[in-house]
Design an enzyme around this catalytic site. Structure first.
Site, PDB file in Angstrom:
ATOM      1  N   HIS A 231       0.803  -1.228   0.000  1.00 23.97           N
ATOM      2  CA  HIS A 231       0.000   0.000   0.000  1.00 23.97           C
ATOM      3  C   HIS A 231       0.835   1.276   0.000  1.00 23.97           C
ATOM      4  O   HIS A 231       0.609   2.175  -0.807  1.00 23.97           O
ATOM      5  CB  HIS A 231      -0.934  -0.006   1.218  1.00 23.97           C
ATOM      6  CG  HIS A 231      -1.773   1.214   1.361  1.00 23.97           C
ATOM      7  ND1 HIS A 231      -2.929   1.391   0.645  1.00 23.97           N
ATOM      8  CD2 HIS A 231      -1.632   2.322   2.114  1.00 23.97           C
ATOM      9  CE1 HIS A 231      -3.462   2.562   0.957  1.00 23.97           C
ATOM     10  NE2 HIS A 231      -2.685   3.146   1.848  1.00 23.97           N
ATOM     11  N   GLU A 271      -4.020  -4.466   9.367  1.00 22.62           N
ATOM     12  CA  GLU A 271      -4.266  -3.516   8.279  1.00 22.62           C
ATOM     13  C   GLU A 271      -3.285  -2.339   8.302  1.00 22.62           C
ATOM     14  O   GLU A 271      -3.667  -1.192   8.498  1.00 22.62           O
ATOM     15  CB  GLU A 271      -5.715  -3.015   8.308  1.00 22.62           C
ATOM     16  CG  GLU A 271      -6.744  -4.106   8.104  1.00 22.62           C
ATOM     17  CD  GLU A 271      -8.152  -3.553   7.952  1.00 22.62           C
ATOM     18  OE1 GLU A 271      -8.331  -2.626   7.146  1.00 22.62           O
ATOM     19  OE2 GLU A 271      -9.050  -4.047   8.647  1.00 22.62           O
ATOM     20  N   HIS A 273      -1.148   0.660   6.971  1.00 23.01           N
ATOM     21  CA  HIS A 273      -1.289   1.597   5.851  1.00 23.01           C
ATOM     22  C   HIS A 273      -0.014   2.426   5.706  1.00 23.01           C
ATOM     23  O   HIS A 273       0.977   1.963   5.191  1.00 23.01           O
ATOM     24  CB  HIS A 273      -2.535   2.467   6.051  1.00 23.01           C
ATOM     25  CG  HIS A 273      -3.811   1.739   5.832  1.00 23.01           C
ATOM     26  ND1 HIS A 273      -4.207   1.288   4.606  1.00 23.01           N
ATOM     27  CD2 HIS A 273      -4.807   1.385   6.696  1.00 23.01           C
ATOM     28  CE1 HIS A 273      -5.387   0.674   4.701  1.00 23.01           C
ATOM     29  NE2 HIS A 273      -5.762   0.727   5.966  1.00 23.01           N
ATOM     30  N   GLU A 288      -4.736   0.228  11.036  1.00 18.95           N
ATOM     31  CA  GLU A 288      -6.150   0.649  11.074  1.00 18.95           C
ATOM     32  C   GLU A 288      -6.909   0.038  12.244  1.00 18.95           C
ATOM     33  O   GLU A 288      -8.006   0.478  12.585  1.00 18.95           O
ATOM     34  CB  GLU A 288      -6.848   0.338   9.756  1.00 18.95           C
ATOM     35  CG  GLU A 288      -8.131   1.113   9.596  1.00 18.95           C
ATOM     36  CD  GLU A 288      -8.686   1.087   8.183  1.00 18.95           C
ATOM     37  OE1 GLU A 288      -9.877   1.416   8.034  1.00 18.95           O
ATOM     38  OE2 GLU A 288      -7.946   0.775   7.243  1.00 18.95           O
TER      39      GLU A 288
END
Length: 297
Positions: A231, A271, A273, A288
């Site tokens: 990401h 998660e 990022h 997250e």
């Protein structure tokens, strides 16, 4: 490829549902993090104190954040289509954009002393001065979803076109060039300037890390797990590139020679990022699930 488990310090934010998204090192020696789901900006000091500055809208969607040339932090407000600014003592302002519903996302500081940003929904690159004057540059493609943006070694701005499968370049006077990517469905997102004078990006759709030179030559490095959905990417102090694997709950690193290492996080579904190196030399990752992770590479 080497798989390693690294020592990770987990730093929770006050509201686990706030969604830490992007991280940047501030000029005040603190780490700054956007809280995308609750409209806040978090500030983490070297001694571990974490404060949250609430914005004027809980649903404004603060996304990517970067230090500005004026000693403040600047960030995109994806949901209410504005550019935000926060000073080290927590004072916030916001600037409206000329084009409605533009969806600003990536943002970076350029050598001209302005902030440049992407507009995902309207195929534009924007420029905002520190006093809030905005200029917009239309891209020569539609539906391209310009995403992350970074300052290049050539003085231009380089950005990813997630849906056009290309890397873009815009000069300070607005000249635009697009460089198509070899692998179909790469869907590039994060991009950073490497220590080798090239731009490095991650392809969330194809599970790869890419390198593009300032004259547009592209090299791709396939990751061991093509489904890991990389990401964001940043450059470390020693020139190693670090990136998040959002779909796999890992952090990866790649050297200029293409050698990849993967580092497991304590929670596989965390998660990850955005990520950035702090003034202490540690790598900070926004999770997250409601935490910041601190790694010492």
């Amino acid at each position: 490829m080497t798989r390693r488990t690294v020592s990770v310090e987990r730093i929770p934010v006050p509201d686990p549902a706030s969604g830490p998204y992007a991280v940047a090192a501030g000029p005040d020696g603190a780490l700054w993090c956007t809280l995308v789901h609750t409209g806040g900006i978090a500030r983490l000091t070297p001694d571990g104190r974490l404060d949250v500055h609430r914005l004027d809208s809980a649903t404004c969607g603060p996304s990517v954040i970067t230090p500005g040339p004026d000693g403040a932090l600047w960030f995109t407000r994806y949901q209410d289509h504005r550019i935000g600014r926060v000073t080290p003592d927590g004072r916030t302002t916001a600037f409206s954009l000329p084009t409605p519903e533009s969806g600003p996302f990536g943002i970076t500081c350029a050598s001209d002393g302005a902030l440049w940003f992407t507009q995902t929904r309207t195929d534009r690159i924007g420029r905002v001065t520190v006093d809030g004057r905005v200029t917009e540059f239309p891209l020569p493609v539609t539906g391209s979803f310009p995403s992350a943006i970074t300052a290049g070694p050539d003085g231009a701005l380089w950005f990813t076109l997630n849906q056009a499968n290309a890397i873009g370049r815009i000069s300070l006077d607005g000249d635009i060039a697009l460089h198509p990517l070899p692998t179909e469905g790469t869907a590039p997102v994060g991009i950073t300037c490497g220590a080798d004078g090239a731009l490095w990006f991650v392809g969330i759709g194809a599970g790869l890390v890419g390198r593009v030179t300032v004259d547009g030559r592209v090299t791709e490095f396939a990751l061991p797990d093509r489904a890991c959905r990389p990401h964001a990417i940043t450059t470390g102090p020693d020139g190693t590139l670090w990136f998040t694997e959002w779909g796999a709950g890992r952090v990866g690193s790649i050297g200029p020679d293409g050698r990849v290492e993967e580092h497991d996080l304590p929670v596989p579904s965390s998660e990850p990022h955005g990520l950035a190196f702090g003034p202490d030399g540690a790598l900070y990752v926004a999770l997250e699930i409601g935490e910041l992770a601190r790694l010492e590479p």
